[in-house]
Design a protein around this motif. Sequence first.
Motif, PDB file in Angstrom:
ATOM      1  N   ALA A  10      14.056   2.127  -2.929  1.00 33.95           N
ATOM      2  CA  ALA A  10      12.784   2.414  -3.578  1.00 33.95           C
ATOM      3  C   ALA A  10      12.555   3.919  -3.600  1.00 33.95           C
ATOM      4  O   ALA A  10      12.764   4.601  -2.594  1.00 33.95           O
ATOM      5  CB  ALA A  10      11.641   1.723  -2.830  1.00 33.95           C
ATOM      6  N   GLU A  11      12.135   4.420  -4.743  1.00 36.34           N
ATOM      7  CA  GLU A  11      11.738   5.816  -4.856  1.00 36.34           C
ATOM      8  C   GLU A  11      10.228   5.849  -5.015  1.00 36.34           C
ATOM      9  O   GLU A  11       9.662   5.128  -5.839  1.00 36.34           O
ATOM     10  CB  GLU A  11      12.445   6.489  -6.025  1.00 36.34           C
ATOM     11  N   ARG A  12       9.608   6.681  -4.177  1.00 32.27           N
ATOM     12  CA  ARG A  12       8.150   6.760  -4.138  1.00 32.27           C
ATOM     13  C   ARG A  12       7.721   8.217  -4.261  1.00 32.27           C
ATOM     14  O   ARG A  12       8.401   9.111  -3.758  1.00 32.27           O
ATOM     15  CB  ARG A  12       7.612   6.228  -2.814  1.00 32.27           C
ATOM     16  N   THR A  13       6.589   8.431  -4.891  1.00 35.32           N
ATOM     17  CA  THR A  13       5.961   9.747  -4.850  1.00 35.32           C
ATOM     18  C   THR A  13       4.844   9.658  -3.827  1.00 35.32           C
ATOM     19  O   THR A  13       3.927   8.846  -3.960  1.00 35.32           O
ATOM     20  CB  THR A  13       5.397  10.154  -6.219  1.00 35.32           C
ATOM     21  N   VAL A  14       4.958  10.493  -2.794  1.00 36.59           N
ATOM     22  CA  VAL A  14       3.952  10.524  -1.741  1.00 36.59           C
ATOM     23  C   VAL A  14       3.182  11.834  -1.884  1.00 36.59           C
ATOM     24  O   VAL A  14       3.757  12.912  -1.800  1.00 36.59           O
ATOM     25  CB  VAL A  14       4.587  10.419  -0.341  1.00 36.59           C
ATOM     26  N   THR A  15       1.895  11.697  -2.121  1.00 36.98           N
ATOM     27  CA  THR A  15       1.016  12.851  -2.265  1.00 36.98           C
ATOM     28  C   THR A  15       0.156  12.947  -1.020  1.00 36.98           C
ATOM     29  O   THR A  15      -0.621  12.031  -0.736  1.00 36.98           O
ATOM     30  CB  THR A  15       0.129  12.716  -3.524  1.00 36.98           C
ATOM     31  N   VAL A  16       0.326  14.024  -0.263  1.00 36.92           N
ATOM     32  CA  VAL A  16      -0.457  14.238   0.951  1.00 36.92           C
ATOM     33  C   VAL A  16      -1.691  15.051   0.562  1.00 36.92           C
ATOM     34  O   VAL A  16      -1.578  16.217   0.190  1.00 36.92           O
ATOM     35  CB  VAL A  16       0.349  14.969   2.040  1.00 36.92           C
ATOM     36  N   GLU A  17      -2.843  14.402   0.630  1.00 34.23           N
ATOM     37  CA  GLU A  17      -4.099  15.058   0.293  1.00 34.23           C
ATOM     38  C   GLU A  17      -4.666  15.746   1.530  1.00 34.23           C
ATOM     39  O   GLU A  17      -4.529  15.245   2.641  1.00 34.23           O
ATOM     40  CB  GLU A  17      -5.114  14.033  -0.208  1.00 34.23           C
ATOM     41  N   LEU A  18      -5.299  16.879   1.311  1.00 28.67           N
ATOM     42  CA  LEU A  18      -6.003  17.607   2.362  1.00 28.67           C
ATOM     43  C   LEU A  18      -7.484  17.482   2.068  1.00 28.67           C
ATOM     44  O   LEU A  18      -7.939  17.867   0.983  1.00 28.67           O
ATOM     45  CB  LEU A  18      -5.575  19.078   2.371  1.00 28.67           C
ATOM     46  N   GLU A  19      -8.216  16.923   3.014  1.00 34.14           N
ATOM     47  CA  GLU A  19      -9.644  16.702   2.823  1.00 34.14           C
ATOM     48  C   GLU A  19     -10.341  18.012   2.439  1.00 34.14           C
ATOM     49  O   GLU A  19     -10.161  19.043   3.089  1.00 34.14           O
ATOM     50  CB  GLU A  19     -10.256  16.142   4.103  1.00 34.14           C
TER      51      GLU A  19
ATOM     52  N   VAL B  93       0.521   6.755  -2.026  1.00 31.74           N
ATOM     53  CA  VAL B  93       1.909   6.394  -2.278  1.00 31.74           C
ATOM     54  C   VAL B  93       2.002   5.645  -3.606  1.00 31.74           C
ATOM     55  O   VAL B  93       1.346   4.620  -3.793  1.00 31.74           O
ATOM     56  CB  VAL B  93       2.483   5.526  -1.140  1.00 31.74           C
ATOM     57  N   ALA B  94       2.827   6.186  -4.512  1.00 32.46           N
ATOM     58  CA  ALA B  94       3.090   5.543  -5.799  1.00 32.46           C
ATOM     59  C   ALA B  94       4.546   5.088  -5.811  1.00 32.46           C
ATOM     60  O   ALA B  94       5.436   5.823  -5.363  1.00 32.46           O
ATOM     61  CB  ALA B  94       2.821   6.504  -6.942  1.00 32.46           C
ATOM     62  N   LEU B  95       4.780   3.888  -6.303  1.00 31.84           N
ATOM     63  CA  LEU B  95       6.136   3.340  -6.360  1.00 31.84           C
ATOM     64  C   LEU B  95       6.733   3.646  -7.731  1.00 31.84           C
ATOM     65  O   LEU B  95       6.287   3.113  -8.747  1.00 31.84           O
ATOM     66  CB  LEU B  95       6.106   1.831  -6.100  1.00 31.84           C
ATOM     67  N   ASP B  96       7.735   4.518  -7.755  1.00 32.89           N
ATOM     68  CA  ASP B  96       8.327   4.970  -9.012  1.00 32.89           C
ATOM     69  C   ASP B  96       9.432   4.047  -9.510  1.00 32.89           C
ATOM     70  O   ASP B  96       9.554   3.808 -10.707  1.00 32.89           O
ATOM     71  CB  ASP B  96       8.885   6.387  -8.851  1.00 32.89           C
ATOM     72  N   SER B  97      10.258   3.559  -8.586  1.00 35.73           N
ATOM     73  CA  SER B  97      11.355   2.683  -9.001  1.00 35.73           C
ATOM     74  C   SER B  97      11.860   1.880  -7.815  1.00 35.73           C
ATOM     75  O   SER B  97      11.676   2.266  -6.661  1.00 35.73           O
ATOM     76  CB  SER B  97      12.517   3.497  -9.596  1.00 35.73           C
ATOM     77  N   VAL B  98      12.498   0.765  -8.137  1.00 35.36           N
ATOM     78  CA  VAL B  98      13.194  -0.066  -7.150  1.00 35.36           C
ATOM     79  C   VAL B  98      14.488  -0.509  -7.808  1.00 35.36           C
ATOM     80  O   VAL B  98      14.469  -1.036  -8.923  1.00 35.36           O
ATOM     81  CB  VAL B  98      12.362  -1.308  -6.739  1.00 35.36           C
ATOM     82  N   ARG B  99      15.602  -0.271  -7.127  1.00 40.62           N
ATOM     83  CA  ARG B  99      16.887  -0.735  -7.668  1.00 40.62           C
ATOM     84  C   ARG B  99      17.674  -1.428  -6.566  1.00 40.62           C
ATOM     85  O   ARG B  99      17.556  -1.096  -5.394  1.00 40.62           O
ATOM     86  CB  ARG B  99      17.676   0.404  -8.300  1.00 40.62           C
ATOM     87  N   ASP B 100      18.453  -2.396  -6.988  1.00 43.63           N
ATOM     88  CA  ASP B 100      19.270  -3.149  -6.050  1.00 43.63           C
ATOM     89  C   ASP B 100      20.399  -2.295  -5.501  1.00 43.63           C
ATOM     90  O   ASP B 100      20.998  -1.493  -6.225  1.00 43.63           O
ATOM     91  CB  ASP B 100      19.855  -4.392  -6.726  1.00 43.63           C
ATOM     92  N   ILE B 101      20.655  -2.464  -4.211  1.00 37.02           N
ATOM     93  CA  ILE B 101      21.807  -1.873  -3.535  1.00 37.02           C
ATOM     94  C   ILE B 101      22.423  -2.986  -2.695  1.00 37.02           C
ATOM     95  O   ILE B 101      21.775  -4.014  -2.458  1.00 37.02           O
ATOM     96  CB  ILE B 101      21.399  -0.672  -2.634  1.00 37.02           C
TER      97      ILE B 101
END
Length: 150
Positions: free
Chosen positions: A124-133, A110-118
Amino acid sequence: MTDFTDLDALRAAVGTEIGISDWMTVEQDRIDTFAEATGDHQWIHVDPERAASGPYGRTIAHGFLTLSLLVPLANQAASVGGIRMGINYGLNKVRFITPVPSGGRIRARVALDSVRDIPGGVQAERTVTVELEGADKPACVAESIVRYLA
């Protein structure tokens, strides 16, 4: 797991990888249960005999099953304290790159791309990369949006 004490700590992590989950095995029972819940009984997912002679040599998980596992995997990778609740707000982009075979093991980065106030918290916008072993390419990459309400 990365434990953020509060929203300020989360904001400070923008632009970084914030966590990696443990490995999770995607068993045929989970695939079958997902098929029952969604009504998607395509043979490549639920018929091991037919799938054995198919393109992957065995059944594979539904792409949307893999996507649904983002929630427990991402929650295992990072947590945010000092909030009332977290809400899955949606997705910007999703790609299913490598099929997850029955019995395959996946984990999330999980990488955190941005956080903005609401109002009442942050988005928060995140890039989630699902790895396959054992795979050269990820199973899934998704831009996930979460709202954390204080």
